[in-house]
Structures are given as structure tokens and as C-alpha cells.
Design an enzyme around this catalytic site. Structure first.
Site, PDB file in Angstrom:
ATOM      1  CB  CYS A 113      -0.957   0.001   1.193  1.00 43.41           C
ATOM      2  SG  CYS A 113      -2.103  -1.367   1.152  1.00 43.41           S
ATOM      3  CG  HIS A 249      -3.171   3.639   2.200  1.00 45.55           C
ATOM      4  ND1 HIS A 249      -3.576   3.229   0.945  1.00 45.55           N
ATOM      5  CD2 HIS A 249      -3.239   2.543   2.997  1.00 45.55           C
ATOM      6  CE1 HIS A 249      -3.873   1.939   0.989  1.00 45.55           C
ATOM      7  NE2 HIS A 249      -3.674   1.500   2.220  1.00 45.55           N
ATOM      8  CG  ASN A 279      -6.517  -0.648   1.101  1.00 36.81           C
ATOM      9  OD1 ASN A 279      -5.789  -0.196   0.223  1.00 36.81           O
ATOM     10  ND2 ASN A 279      -6.045  -1.149   2.229  1.00 36.81           N
TER      11      ASN A 279
HETATM   12  O1  UT7 Z   1      -3.739  -0.974   3.652  1.00 43.24           O
HETATM   13  C1  UT7 Z   1      -2.839  -1.628   4.471  1.00 43.24           C
HETATM   14  C2  UT7 Z   1      -3.091  -1.332   5.855  1.00 43.24           C
HETATM   15  N1  UT7 Z   1      -4.332  -1.942   6.274  1.00 43.24           N
HETATM   16  C3  UT7 Z   1      -5.031  -1.342   7.186  1.00 43.24           C
HETATM   17  O2  UT7 Z   1      -4.673  -0.283   7.612  1.00 43.24           O
HETATM   18  C4  UT7 Z   1      -6.230  -2.073   7.744  1.00 43.24           C
HETATM   19  C5  UT7 Z   1      -6.200  -1.921   9.213  1.00 43.24           C
HETATM   20  N2  UT7 Z   1      -7.269  -2.633   9.913  1.00 43.24           N
HETATM   21  C6  UT7 Z   1      -8.549  -2.231   9.847  1.00 43.24           C
HETATM   22  O3  UT7 Z   1      -8.915  -1.358   9.097  1.00 43.24           O
HETATM   23  C7  UT7 Z   1      -9.518  -2.868  10.827  1.00 43.24           C
HETATM   24  O4  UT7 Z   1      -8.786  -3.589  11.798  1.00 43.24           O
HETATM   25  C8  UT7 Z   1     -10.554  -3.803  10.170  1.00 43.24           C
HETATM   26  C9  UT7 Z   1     -11.557  -2.983   9.384  1.00 43.24           C
HETATM   27  C10 UT7 Z   1      -9.871  -4.793   9.259  1.00 43.24           C
HETATM   28  C11 UT7 Z   1     -11.326  -4.574  11.246  1.00 43.24           C
HETATM   29  O5  UT7 Z   1     -11.928  -3.666  12.156  1.00 43.24           O
HETATM   30  P1  UT7 Z   1     -11.748  -3.895  13.731  1.00 43.24           P
HETATM   31  O6  UT7 Z   1     -12.544  -2.857  14.394  1.00 43.24           O
HETATM   32  O7  UT7 Z   1     -10.273  -3.912  14.001  1.00 43.24           O
HETATM   33  O8  UT7 Z   1     -12.425  -5.275  13.955  1.00 43.24           O
HETATM   34  P2  UT7 Z   1     -11.792  -6.650  14.508  1.00 43.24           P
HETATM   35  O9  UT7 Z   1     -10.803  -7.216  13.544  1.00 43.24           O
HETATM   36  O10 UT7 Z   1     -11.336  -6.433  15.918  1.00 43.24           O
HETATM   37  O11 UT7 Z   1     -13.065  -7.575  14.528  1.00 43.24           O
HETATM   38  C12 UT7 Z   1     -14.196  -7.279  15.332  1.00 43.24           C
HETATM   39  C13 UT7 Z   1     -15.282  -8.296  15.067  1.00 43.24           C
HETATM   40  C14 UT7 Z   1     -14.780  -9.728  15.113  1.00 43.24           C
HETATM   41  O12 UT7 Z   1     -15.805 -10.507  15.705  1.00 43.24           O
HETATM   42  P3  UT7 Z   1     -15.704 -10.925  17.266  1.00 43.24           P
HETATM   43  O13 UT7 Z   1     -14.445 -11.712  17.387  1.00 43.24           O
HETATM   44  O14 UT7 Z   1     -15.685  -9.632  18.008  1.00 43.24           O
HETATM   45  O15 UT7 Z   1     -16.956 -11.724  17.448  1.00 43.24           O
HETATM   46  C15 UT7 Z   1     -14.651 -10.117  13.669  1.00 43.24           C
HETATM   47  O16 UT7 Z   1     -14.799 -11.509  13.462  1.00 43.24           O
HETATM   48  O17 UT7 Z   1     -15.800  -8.122  13.735  1.00 43.24           O
HETATM   49  C16 UT7 Z   1     -15.800  -9.369  13.051  1.00 43.24           C
HETATM   50  N3  UT7 Z   1     -15.633  -9.135  11.615  1.00 43.24           N
HETATM   51  C17 UT7 Z   1     -16.671  -8.877  10.793  1.00 43.24           C
HETATM   52  N4  UT7 Z   1     -17.998  -8.819  11.013  1.00 43.24           N
HETATM   53  C18 UT7 Z   1     -18.790  -8.525   9.974  1.00 43.24           C
HETATM   54  C19 UT7 Z   1     -14.497  -9.071  10.896  1.00 43.24           C
HETATM   55  N5  UT7 Z   1     -14.772  -8.798   9.620  1.00 43.24           N
HETATM   56  C20 UT7 Z   1     -16.115  -8.680   9.527  1.00 43.24           C
HETATM   57  C21 UT7 Z   1     -16.996  -8.403   8.470  1.00 43.24           C
HETATM   58  N6  UT7 Z   1     -18.306  -8.331   8.743  1.00 43.24           N
HETATM   59  N7  UT7 Z   1     -16.549  -8.167   7.207  1.00 43.24           N
END
Ligand code: UT7
Length: 322
Positions: A113, A249, A279
Site C-alpha cells: 500500500c 492512503h 482500499n
Molecule cells: O492498507 C494496508 C493497511 N491496512 C489497514 O490499515 C487495515 C487496518 N485494519 C482495519 O482497518 C480494521 O482492523 C478492520 C476494518 C480490518 C477490522 O476492524 P476492527 O474494528 O479492528 O475489527 P476486529 O478485527 O477487531 O473484529 C471485530 C469483530 C470480530 O468478531 P468478534 O471476534 O468480536 O466476534 C470479527 O470476526 O468483527 C468481526 N468481523 C466482521 N464482522 C462482519 C471481521 N470482519 C467482519 C466483516 N463483517 N466483514
């Protein structure tokens, strides 16, 4: 003293739009979750036979038109991608041929990225050193082709697209400074485990797709981008209020908002395209840049801060007098 300045911008998106509601039919997700956690509403996805080179070529043509440059003017091509058309030749060489440009150096850069910021820094250094006078700098991706469409944690985040700029030698800046970093210790937090030399796992084909520990990447991205903003301002002896536009980004609106707050910049002075594009990895910064140039928001003479963070980890910034 020779500087490089941005002479023109261009971008290109595939035709197919995939909304969050479309993804609800493929994986266990919801429009609400995707919008709340990322700000993404839709993304553009390349057709089955549409390649990174196809998108890059169109973005490059538009940037060359905007700059008033023809094939014979270009003496360097640097293309950032993680999703090249072929293992070799480089996508830069494939695009060079399609643009009827011959003989000048053309190569790909792989910094995921952060790729476009890396490519911009490399081209800027070529021009400052007197080794090029007019460079085509492209960020292009078809990330959809390395996504596991069964993994809701990653497949909802990415999209395809391309952005490009023409950089030309100038007595006036231009690119004021670029700042590049990497730390390979974090490779496993965001990666595609398989590759050419490790081989492709024929049984567990998922290993050929993006894997991310999203939450850990999120925290690192916020901290690291905060630090690089400080580094860029300090290096140039500038105050936060000297920045006219932030072109970040486009990974997650929450990360973008955090950096805007740190800069005390109202969100209206931040180019945000993550809702429409998702992204697009190396394409995200030049795509957002071109959108805001073409809709008239960004004007000549303004000071722009570009920043990116991605797999590697890699991160970087560019301070630009447009
Ligand atoms: O471009 C390169 C750099 N990349 C980034 O900067 C991405 C950085 N990360 C992020 O943007 C975020 O961490 C995400 C958008 C990927 C995830 O958001 P989060 O607030 O960090 O959520 P999480 O990974 O802590 O997951 C929270 C919950 C989980 O469920 P439980 O364990 O709390 O029951 C996940 O399983 O959300 C669940 N989850 C989803 N639910 C519905 C993960 N993906 C999804 C989804 N739909 N697509």
C-alpha cells in the site's frame, strides 16, 4: 538546483462496482458493519481478463494528456504494484510498450500500500540527480485477484484501480521531501504467505491470498502514520497549519480521521475516497489525488501531504507543493 514537480495526474477504475450489499450475499457480513468499521460503501473490481497493466495504461494516458506530454517526452517509468500481470516482464515494461515508449528505464516497485509513495520518491530522486527529466509514476492494482473471497476479514476491504502522475524536472519545487521506512519484523501481520520461490500450496490454495491480523495492523498504522506526519513537518520546518490538503492512503476512514485530527485539519481538507474505492493498495493515493485535482479542490501552489502504510510493514510520506 533541480527539483521535480507534478505536471499532470490521471486515474482509471474498472467498470464493475461491488457494493457492501453485494458482499452480504457472499460472506457473513453487513453493510452496517463495513461502513461503521471502515467507511467503505463500494469498491470497483476488475473483470476476469482485466489486468493491472490495463488499468495502469489508462491512468498513465490520462496523466500524460493532463501534463501535455507524449511518448517521446517520458524518460523513466516507475510502476508500483503488488499484483503484476506476469512474474516477468515487469508491468512497467508491459505498459511502456503499450504507450509506445521505447528505451527508457522501466521497472516495478513492490511496497504494497505504500508503493506509490515509494515510486514517487524514487522518481523524484532520479530527477534531482539529473538521471531523468520526465517520469511516469504509476500505482496500479488488481488486489481482488489475491483476495480470499471466503474471508470476510479481508475481502470486504479492498478494490482495484490505478492512478498516475507525470513528474518533470523544474527549477521550482515540486516535491519538497519524501520519507520512506520499512520494518520486515511485521511481515506476518499482513501478507500473502505463498509466492514464487516458496511455491504455491496446491492443497491449501488460501495461502496464495491476503491474510491480515486487522486489529494489530490498525494500531500500528495509526501510531506509525502519526509519527511520519511529525517527521515530515519537522524536516521541512513547517507547522500543521501549513498543510492545505492531506491525501492519505485509503484503508480505513477511522485511520484517516485520526491523522486529520492529529494535524488539526478539518475533514473537508482531507481527500477521502475510501467510501467509493475501498482500499486499492498502491493505487489509493494517486487515485484520490487525481479525483481532487480534477474536481477542482486541489489548486496549483497548495501544499499537500501524502502518506501511506502497508504490508512489510512499509510506510512513507511525500510533501508536495502542487
Ligand atoms: O492498507 C494496508 C493497511 N491496512 C489497514 O490499515 C487495515 C487496518 N485494519 C482495519 O482497518 C480494521 O482492523 C478492520 C476494518 C480490518 C477490522 O476492524 P476492527 O474494528 O479492528 O475489527 P476486529 O478485527 O477487531 O473484529 C471485530 C469483530 C470480530 O468478531 P468478534 O471476534 O468480536 O466476534 C470479527 O470476526 O468483527 C468481526 N468481523 C466482521 N464482522 C462482519 C471481521 N470482519 C467482519 C466483516 N463483517 N466483514
Amino acid at each position: 538546483m533541480t527539483y521535480s514537480r507534478i505536471a499532470g495526474t490521471g486515474s482509471f477504475l474498472p467498470e464493475k462496482v461491488v457494493t457492501n450489499h453485494d458482499l452480504e450475499k457472499i460472506v457473513d457480513t453487513s453493510d452496517q458493519w463495513i461502513q461503521d468499521r471502515t467507511g467503505i460503501k463500494q469498491r470497483y473490481i476488475a473483470g476476469e481478463n482485466e489486468t493491472t497493466g490495463d488499468l495502469a495504461e489508462q491512468a498513465a494516458r490520462r496523466a500524460m494528456d493532463a501534463a501535455g506530454k507524449g511518448p517521446r517526452d517520458i524518460d523513466l517509468i516507475v510502476l508500483a504494484t503488488t499484483t503484476p500481470d506476469q512474474i516477468f516482464p515487469s508491468t512497467a515494461c508491459l505498459v511502456q510498450s503499450r504507450l509506445d515508449i521505447h528505451g527508457c528505464p522501466a521497472f516495478d516497485i513492490q511496497a504494497v500500500c505504500t508503493g506509490f509513495v515509494y515510486a514517487l520518491a524514487v522518481a523524484d530522486n532520479f530527477i534531482r540527480a539529473g538521471n531523468a527529466t520526465c517520469a511516469l509514476v504509476i500505482g496500479a492494482e488488481t488486489f481482488s485477484k489475491i483476495l480470499n473471497w471466503k474471508d470476510r476479514g479481508t475481502c470486504v476491504l479492498f478494490g482495484d484501480g490505478a492512478g498516475a502522475v507525470v513528474l518533470e524536472a523544474s527549477e521550482e519545487p515540486g516535491i519538497l521531501s519524501t520519507h520512506l521506512h520499512a520494518d520486515g519484523d511485521y511481515a506476518n501481520l499482513l501478507h500473502v504467505p505463498d509466492g514464487v520461490s516458496r511455491g504455491y500450496d496446491q492443497v491449501q490454495q488460501e495461502r496464495a491470498f491476503v491474510e491480515m491480523r486487522g486489529n494489530e495492523v490498525f494500531k500500528m498504522a495509526v501510531n506509525t502514520l502519526g509519527r511520519i506526519v511529525d517527521e515530515t513537518l519537522e524536516h521541512n520546518g513547517l507547522k500543521k497549519s501549513d498543510i492545505d490538503w492531506l491525501i492519505p492512503h485509503q484503508a480505513n476512514f477511522r485511520i484517516i480521521r485520526g491523522i486529520a485530527r492529529k494535524l488539526q485539519l478539518p475533514i473537508e481538507r482531507v481527500v477521502v475516497t475510501v467510501a467509493e474505492h475501498g482500499n486499492t493498495s498502491a493505487a489509493s493515493v494517486p487515485l484520490a489525488f487525481d479525483v481532487a485535482v480534477r474536481d477542482g479542490r486541489i489548486k496549483r501552489g497548495e501544499t499537500l501531504l501524502m502518506e501511506a502504510f502497508g504490508g512489510g510493514f512499509t510506510w512513507g510520506s511525500a510533501l508536495v507543493k502542487y
